[in-house]
Design an enzyme around this catalytic site. Structure first.
Site, PDB file in Angstrom:
ATOM      1  N   ASP A 192     118.646 101.986  44.471  1.00 43.59           N
ATOM      2  CA  ASP A 192     118.216 103.108  45.296  1.00 43.59           C
ATOM      3  C   ASP A 192     118.247 104.338  44.402  1.00 43.59           C
ATOM      4  OD1 ASP A 192     117.869 105.199  47.020  1.00 43.59           O
ATOM      5  OD2 ASP A 192     119.542 104.692  48.344  1.00 43.59           O
ATOM      6  N   ASP A 194     118.902 100.968  56.863  1.00 42.10           N
ATOM      7  CA  ASP A 194     117.690 101.787  56.901  1.00 42.10           C
ATOM      8  C   ASP A 194     116.798 101.559  55.686  1.00 42.10           C
ATOM      9  OD1 ASP A 194     119.699 102.948  55.410  1.00 42.10           O
ATOM     10  OD2 ASP A 194     119.670 104.877  56.446  1.00 42.10           O
ATOM     11  N   HIS A 195     117.268 100.763  54.730  1.00 39.35           N
ATOM     12  CA  HIS A 195     116.481 100.311  53.582  1.00 39.35           C
ATOM     13  C   HIS A 195     116.142  98.833  53.756  1.00 39.35           C
ATOM     14  CE1 HIS A 195     117.667 103.732  50.775  1.00 39.35           C
ATOM     15  NE2 HIS A 195     118.565 103.848  51.732  1.00 39.35           N
ATOM     16  N   ASP A 229     113.395 102.926  46.653  1.00 40.79           N
ATOM     17  CA  ASP A 229     114.117 101.818  46.029  1.00 40.79           C
ATOM     18  C   ASP A 229     113.195 101.171  44.996  1.00 40.79           C
ATOM     19  OD1 ASP A 229     116.614 101.465  48.020  1.00 40.79           O
ATOM     20  OD2 ASP A 229     114.795 101.936  49.161  1.00 40.79           O
ATOM     21  N   GLU A 242     125.359 101.101  48.116  1.00 43.28           N
ATOM     22  CA  GLU A 242     126.077 101.607  49.295  1.00 43.28           C
ATOM     23  C   GLU A 242     126.847 100.505  50.004  1.00 43.28           C
ATOM     24  OE1 GLU A 242     125.263 105.323  51.773  1.00 43.28           O
ATOM     25  OE2 GLU A 242     123.263 104.501  51.480  1.00 43.28           O
ATOM     26  N   ASN A 264     116.822 107.246  45.108  1.00 37.15           N
ATOM     27  CA  ASN A 264     116.696 108.506  45.840  1.00 37.15           C
ATOM     28  C   ASN A 264     115.647 109.409  45.192  1.00 37.15           C
ATOM     29  OD1 ASN A 264     118.332 108.669  48.258  1.00 37.15           O
ATOM     30  ND2 ASN A 264     120.112 108.426  46.919  1.00 37.15           N
ATOM     31  N   ASN A 285     119.669  98.503  49.297  1.00 36.04           N
ATOM     32  CA  ASN A 285     120.725  99.390  49.789  1.00 36.04           C
ATOM     33  C   ASN A 285     121.147  98.840  51.150  1.00 36.04           C
ATOM     34  OD1 ASN A 285     122.075 101.464  51.282  1.00 36.04           O
ATOM     35  ND2 ASN A 285     121.284 103.001  49.869  1.00 36.04           N
TER      36      ASN A 285
END
Length: 259
Positions: A150, A250-251, A221, A34, A152, A7
């Site tokens: 990802d 942030d991933h 992930d 993203e 989530n 991501n």
């Protein structure tokens, strides 16, 4: 063959991070989530200059997925079937020819689902149900299939530094985790957990409250492998060091090597 999911949290904002990482990591196939851009504005030229073919399924400002590959795919499908009214760009599938036959790779960005008392949580669960139906049909082809992205989803308490913090979050709801488990029960293998049952393995650290410095992370992930892909799995690793780079996502990238 090295296949990675990441991501990127904005392809244009992180293009320097992405190109630096591509040169360092040298993956064969990259599944991005993203990308946060429409297809025409994706920074493909910088990536193509490094020898990668680019396929995108973009959306203005948010969502969006892409597959980068050293070898051009034979087929590309955009959008998860099952709901013609769903306009969110969260799914792209590519089929590659190899010496051993077809390899099918998906980059997916599963809905976040928060807050859980809004329409966003049913949308998440419905999307997961659609993915399950689609995946079950694809398994019938008996091909190496990799669902990378990802999700989530925090599958188990071990996948969070502080699981108690997530009990009211859509990522850790029982319904969310059950839907993920149903995908596994179809015959898919969580690549990372196939090679390690250790705690402290994370793929996401929030930008807030010093989460990275405190290693306050979660594992959301995943690369889910069909039985045929699992038979080819050699290793699974998390390239955690990338989170410490300047202007990081942030991933972090999650990579597998398959024969």
């Amino acid at each position: 063959m090295k296949i990675v999911t990441w991501n990127i949290n904005g392809a244009k904002a992180r293009i320097d991070v992405l190109t630096t990482w591509l040169q360092e990591s040298n993956p064969d196939i990259v599944c991005l989530q993203e990308i946060k851009s429409v297809d025409d504005s994706f920074p493909r030229f910088e990536i193509e200059a490094l020898g990668y073919h680019v396929e995108t399924h973009g959306q203005k400002g948010f969502n969006g997925v892409a597959i980068l590959s050293k070898k051009s795919p034979d087929e590309v499908t955009r959008g998860l079937p099952g709901d013609d009214s769903d306009e969110q760009a969260r799914f792209i599938e590519a089929v590659f020819s190899t010496e051993r036959g077809a390899l099918r790779v998906v980059s997916l960005y599963l809905p976040n689902g928060n807050p859980i008392n809004t329409e966003k949580f049913p949308y998440k669960l419905n999307w997961m149900a659609r993915l399950e139906r689609w995946a079950e049909a694809r398994l019938a082809l008996e091909e190496p299939l990799i669902l990378a992205g990802d999700y989530n989803v925090i599958p188990e308490p071990i996948d969070a530094k502080n699981p108690e913090v997530w009990v009211n979050d859509a990522l850790f709801q029982p319904e969310t985790r059950q839907a993920f488990r149903r995908l596994e029960n179809l015959g898919f293998t969580d690549a990372v957990r196939n090679v390690s049952e250790e705690a402290g393995i994370y793929t996401f650290w929030d930008y807030q409250a010093g989460a990275w410095q405190k290693n306050n992370g979660i594992r959301i992930d995943h690369l889910m492998l069909s039985p045929e892909a699992t038979n080819l799995l050699e290793s699974a690793t998390i390239e955690k060091h990338v989170r410490a780079w300047e202007k990081p996502s942030d991933h972090v990238p999650v990579a597998i090597s398959i024969a």
